[in-house]
Design an enzyme around this catalytic site. Structure first.
Site, PDB file in Angstrom:
ATOM      1  N   ASP A 127      99.300  20.591   9.776  1.00  0.00           N
ATOM      2  CA  ASP A 127      98.054  21.261   9.395  1.00  0.00           C
ATOM      3  C   ASP A 127      98.208  21.952   8.047  1.00  0.00           C
ATOM      4  O   ASP A 127      97.296  21.902   7.210  1.00  0.00           O
ATOM      5  CB  ASP A 127      97.632  22.273  10.468  1.00  0.00           C
ATOM      6  CG  ASP A 127      96.447  23.103   9.993  1.00  0.00           C
ATOM      7  OD1 ASP A 127      95.371  22.513   9.788  1.00  0.00           O
ATOM      8  OD2 ASP A 127      96.605  24.318   9.769  1.00  0.00           O
ATOM      9  N   ARG A 180      93.281  18.958   1.724  1.00  0.00           N
ATOM     10  CA  ARG A 180      91.819  18.974   1.845  1.00  0.00           C
ATOM     11  C   ARG A 180      91.199  19.922   0.823  1.00  0.00           C
ATOM     12  O   ARG A 180      90.133  19.657   0.274  1.00  0.00           O
ATOM     13  CB  ARG A 180      91.418  19.390   3.264  1.00  0.00           C
ATOM     14  CG  ARG A 180      91.667  18.298   4.300  1.00  0.00           C
ATOM     15  CD  ARG A 180      91.655  18.876   5.711  1.00  0.00           C
ATOM     16  NE  ARG A 180      90.425  19.593   5.997  1.00  0.00           N
ATOM     17  CZ  ARG A 180      90.328  20.623   6.815  1.00  0.00           C
ATOM     18  NH1 ARG A 180      91.387  21.100   7.448  1.00  0.00           N
ATOM     19  NH2 ARG A 180      89.165  21.220   7.002  1.00  0.00           N
ATOM     20  N   SER A 196      92.134  21.721  13.021  1.00  0.00           N
ATOM     21  CA  SER A 196      93.031  22.604  12.287  1.00  0.00           C
ATOM     22  C   SER A 196      93.160  23.955  13.001  1.00  0.00           C
ATOM     23  O   SER A 196      94.259  24.439  13.270  1.00  0.00           O
ATOM     24  CB  SER A 196      92.486  22.783  10.863  1.00  0.00           C
ATOM     25  OG  SER A 196      93.092  23.860  10.201  1.00  0.00           O
ATOM     26  N   LYS A 253      96.533  25.426  15.679  1.00  0.00           N
ATOM     27  CA  LYS A 253      97.313  26.648  15.455  1.00  0.00           C
ATOM     28  C   LYS A 253      97.322  27.540  16.696  1.00  0.00           C
ATOM     29  O   LYS A 253      98.326  28.155  17.032  1.00  0.00           O
ATOM     30  CB  LYS A 253      96.754  27.405  14.246  1.00  0.00           C
ATOM     31  CG  LYS A 253      97.168  26.719  12.932  1.00  0.00           C
ATOM     32  CD  LYS A 253      96.557  27.370  11.708  1.00  0.00           C
ATOM     33  CE  LYS A 253      95.190  26.809  11.420  1.00  0.00           C
ATOM     34  NZ  LYS A 253      94.815  26.767   9.999  1.00  0.00           N
TER      35      LYS A 253
HETATM   36  N1  URA Z   1      90.328  27.450   8.767  1.00  0.00           N
HETATM   37  C1  URA Z   1      91.346  26.689   9.189  1.00  0.00           C
HETATM   38  O1  URA Z   1      92.322  27.199   9.738  1.00  0.00           O
HETATM   39  N2  URA Z   1      91.291  25.357   9.008  1.00  0.00           N
HETATM   40  C2  URA Z   1      90.254  24.756   8.406  1.00  0.00           C
HETATM   41  O2  URA Z   1      90.267  23.560   8.282  1.00  0.00           O
HETATM   42  C3  URA Z   1      89.194  25.562   7.960  1.00  0.00           C
HETATM   43  C4  URA Z   1      89.247  26.901   8.158  1.00  0.00           C
END
Ligand code: URA
Ligand code: CA
Length: 437
Positions: free
Chosen positions: A161, A168, A183, A187
């Site tokens: 990520d 990105r 994403s 986490k």
């Molecule tokens: N926050 C995140 O952790 N990931 C994203 O892709 C966008 C916002």
């Protein structure tokens, strides 16, 4: 498997199999798939989307790309809360001791913030002596004995990520709901949550500015969580004005203390009760949100919530006397009022600009390397819809520099006062759970 074929498949609207998604994420993490191929894939996903199954597979592939926190040593259902981010969002500081005080274990791994104000750790470090450099064993032991502990980021969680999010960011592919949802969820899952309560913010100060996008993101995240065995619900809440009144690290700690005492801003307390009651239900400590809410309200009324906060601070080296003596928190050298220039009603509080004003004072980090000033920030005195008289303070600036014309100007530019009455803004727009669609 060839990466180029998988890119083409997604480009043409096809659905990637689980093994294909694992292959892509494994290859990207170990460097055998280069950035340019991953960028093409991210762009194809942005245009073509992902099915619910693909999103869940992507999430778990990213979870499996790195370390996972093992919270099996903590008894009970570990419920984590995540906010998609806002300005002056003090809810974690209130929620953690609040739900812990009614028996929901809170084992929080947290980071330092980038942006308007610090992260939860920065805020907590404004309590003299408080630290998050504790061992894993100590962390688990504190959660088991006190119901609550916070540890700094350790290990290498979701490296896929980290790499993909950075890519990105520079390839105009952040704005893809499947990519954002996986994403965020990866986490939380890697951090050991059994169940997740999401606070999905909407409005000017939020990542998602439009309600339709916000709902879609909330649904995508809730769906991922439930598919991978983590009960998840989302509360959609307003971020078109800052939450509470305080924006700044020590100022927010003081605001959290007031709120745990039942004397804080109404919106912050209400959102904490709403999110908290879902956490209590998911943890199995109440049968429904109404009885959960009652438990939380009783804990505030009896002083138990505040007591839990004190115990938690002291256990991690903090001076818990700040709870009764908030003047022992870092204070700024200059306290400057921002008076209303006319009579009227608050028509708008541009959350993002106010956050930026707090950052100009040093409350947040513009870059990862910036030093943060824990004492400084802004305290608002009004919410949208409130009446204001000429000369009355709209906000108070807490600064460690004498000259604050820039911040003052920025605040006047973000606090709109109109002559006509204005309706107060809603706080919660709805709840998304597994049965919502
Ligand atoms: N926050 C995140 O952790 N990931 C994203 O892709 C966008 C916002
Ligand atoms: Ca606040």
């Amino acid at each position: 498997m060839r990466t180029v074929d998988l890119i083409a498949k997604k480009r043409d609207g096809g659905e990637l199999f689980s093994e294909e998604i694992s292959f892509l994420i494994r290859g990207y993490t170990d460097g055998t798939i280069p950035d340019y191929q991953m960028s093409a894939l991210a762009m194809a996903v942005l245009f073509r989307g992902m099915t619910p199954r693909e999103r869940a597979d992507l999430t778990m592939a990213m979870v499996d790309s790195g370390d996972k926190i093992d919270l099996s040593g903590v008894s009970g259902v570990k419920v984590d809360k995540h906010s998609t981010g806002g300005v002056g969002d003090t809810t974690t500081l209130v929620l953690a001791p609040l739900v812990a005080s009614v028996g929901v274990p809170v084992a929080k791994m947290s980071g330092r913030g980038l942006g308007h104000t610090g992260g939860t750790i920065d805020k907590l470090e404004s309590v003299p002596g408080f630290h998050v450099e504790i061992s894993n064993e100590q962390f688990l032991e504190l959660v088991n004995t006190n119901g609550l502990a916070v540890i700094g980021q350790s290990g290498d969680l979701t490296p896929a990520d980290k790499k993909l999010y950075a890519l990105r960011d520079v390839t105009a592919t952040v704005e893809s709901i499947p990519l954002i949802a996986s994403s965020i969820m990866s986490k939380k899952i890697a951090a050991g949550a059994d169940a997740i309560v999401l606070d999905v913010k909407t409005g000017d100060g939020a990542f998602m500015k439009e309600m339709e996008d916000t709902r879609e993101l909330a649904r995508a995240m809730v769906d991922i969580g439930n598919r991978v065995g983590r009960r998840t619900i989302a509360v959609i809440s307003d971020m078109s004005q800052p939450l509470g009144f305080a924006i700044g690290n020590a100022l927010e700690v003081k605001e959290a203390i007031d709120t745990l005492r039942g004397e804080g801003p109404a919106d912050l307390y209400e959102l904490s009760l709403t999110l908290g009651s879902h956490m209590v239900v998911l943890a199995g400590k109440a049968d429904n949100v109404e009885s959960a809410r009652k438990l939380l309200e009783e804990s505030v009324a009896s002083g138990k919530a505040l007591e839990t906060f004190k115990t938690f601070l002291a256990a991690q080296g903090g001076d818990a006397s700040v709870v009764d003596h908030p003047e022992r928190l870092p204070t700024a050298a200059y306290v400057i009022q921002v008076p209303a220039l006319s009579d009227g009603y608050i028509a708008g509080l541009a959350a993002e600009r106010i956050g930026t004003a707090a950052m100009m004072l040093g409350a947040g980090r513009a870059t990862k390397e910036s030093e943060i000033d824990l004492a400084v920030g802004i305290v608002l005195h009004k919410k949208v819809g409130d009446r204001v008289a000429k000369g009355e303070p709209l906000a108070t600036i807490h600064a460690n520099r004498q000259q604050v014309d820039d911040v003052m100007e920025s605040l006047y530019g973000s606090i709109a006062v109109g002559a006509e009455p204005v309706e107060a803004l809603p706080l919660v727009y709805g709840v998304v759970d597994g049965s919502s669609d």
